[in-house]
Enzyme design. Structure first.
Site, PDB file in Angstrom:
ATOM      1  N   TYR A   1      -3.973   3.755   0.580  1.00 22.74           N
ATOM      2  CA  TYR A   1      -4.559   3.936  -0.743  1.00 22.74           C
ATOM      3  C   TYR A   1      -3.630   4.820  -1.558  1.00 22.74           C
ATOM      4  CZ  TYR A   1      -6.995   8.378   0.751  1.00 22.74           C
ATOM      5  OH  TYR A   1      -7.336   9.620   1.208  1.00 22.74           O
ATOM      6  N   THR A   2      -3.790   4.728  -2.892  1.00 26.93           N
ATOM      7  CA  THR A   2      -2.861   5.462  -3.752  1.00 26.93           C
ATOM      8  C   THR A   2      -3.156   6.965  -3.764  1.00 26.93           C
ATOM      9  OG1 THR A   2      -4.297   4.843  -5.590  1.00 26.93           O
ATOM     10  CG2 THR A   2      -2.290   3.543  -5.275  1.00 26.93           C
TER      11      THR A   2
ATOM     12  N   ASP B   1      -5.242   7.540   4.826  1.00 31.54           N
ATOM     13  CA  ASP B   1      -5.427   6.311   4.064  1.00 31.54           C
ATOM     14  C   ASP B   1      -5.171   5.050   4.896  1.00 31.54           C
ATOM     15  OD1 ASP B   1      -2.630   7.309   3.882  1.00 31.54           O
ATOM     16  OD2 ASP B   1      -2.268   5.624   2.535  1.00 31.54           O
TER      17      ASP B   1
ATOM     18  N   GLU C   1      -0.025  -0.632  -1.524  1.00 32.41           N
ATOM     19  CA  GLU C   1      -0.816   0.501  -2.012  1.00 32.41           C
ATOM     20  C   GLU C   1      -2.061  -0.051  -2.711  1.00 32.41           C
ATOM     21  OE1 GLU C   1      -0.654   3.768  -1.845  1.00 32.41           O
ATOM     22  OE2 GLU C   1       1.397   4.256  -1.237  1.00 32.41           O
TER      23      GLU C   1
HETATM   24 ZN   LIG Z   1      -0.196   6.072   2.448  1.00 32.47          ZN
END
Ligand SMILES: [Zn+2]
Length: 236
Positions: A23-24, A139, A87
């Site tokens: 994830y960003t 993430d 992402e």
């Molecule tokens: Zn990452």
């Protein structure tokens, strides 16, 4: 697919055989895209998927993007060399972690399916950033639908039914062996040390998101045994 080229890439030394999902972790998608295209930041990914499902291409897959950092999987490091990075826009745990909308998930599925098919990426080499850098990264996190992804033919999800079981520190050694067999970089001390708890947390975040306590329990062992077998890895 919208091209938004980033200057942050270099030559790839080998072939692609891994997919890393992120994830960003920034307040907005725009802020993340700006950073991934900023030559000063020296970070990038091949793709960014916005919450509304738009897909941006920042780096061609044949070039090495800079998304994984210090990382390890199945005994390999320097994973940027051999991976494609996606992402997924989400503020992340720092800025208000929230569900990934269906339109975004649908785009992640179709993009991943295409990448996995073109590069023949094995299911056990579709990973979370947190799998390959558990001490630094969370993430894409416990809200990401790995099960749905697997049902779409991408990556692994356990094929066993389990119930809730209490932690048992005596299972630490067995958990370490299985985590290592599956791909995690994990100590083999036989004891429930801090690093093992960090790795267990990464495993749970992805495969048993209902309880992320970093402690081994019989359910974790059953899930790990199943995953190691589905991946065709030697069982610890
Ligand atoms: Zn990452």
């Amino acid at each position: 697919m919208i091209d938004l080229p980033s200057p942050n890439h270099d030559a790839r030394p080998g072939l692609v055989d891994m997919l890393v999902l992120h994830y960003t972790g920034m307040r907005t998608g725009q802020e993340a895209i700006d950073r991934l295209r900023d030559p000063i930041a020296r970070v990038s990914s091949h793709y960014v998927v916005e919450e509304d499902g738009r897909v941006f291409r920042l780096v061609p897959e044949e070039r090495r993007a800079w998304h994984a950092g210090v990382s390890s999987w199945q005994g390999q490091s320097s994973l940027n060399d051999l991976s494609v990075g996606i992402e997924i826009v989400n503020p992340g745990h720092e800025w208000g972690y929230r569900a990934f909308p269906p339109a975004q998930m649908a785009s992640v599925v179709s993009l991943s399916r295409d990448i996995v098919a073109r590069h023949k990426i094995p299911a056990d080499r579709v990973v979370a950033h947190s799998d390959i850098a558990p001490a630094r990264k969370q993430d894409p996190g416990e809200l990401f639908d790995w099960r749905g992804l697997s049902e779409a033919g991408i990556g692994l999800w356990p094929k066993v039914s389990t119930s809730d079981t209490p932690p048992d520190p005596a299972l630490a050694g067995r958990a370490q062996a299985l985590l290592t067999a599956f791909g995690y970089e994990c100590p083999r001390s036989g004891a429930l040390d801090e690093t093992t708890q960090v790795v267990l947390r990464a495993f749970q975040r992805r495969f048993r998101p209902g309880r992320i306590d970093g402690l081994p329990d019989p359910t974790c062992i059953i899930l790990l045994e199943n995953l190691v077998s589905l991946a065709g890895r030697a069982p610890g």
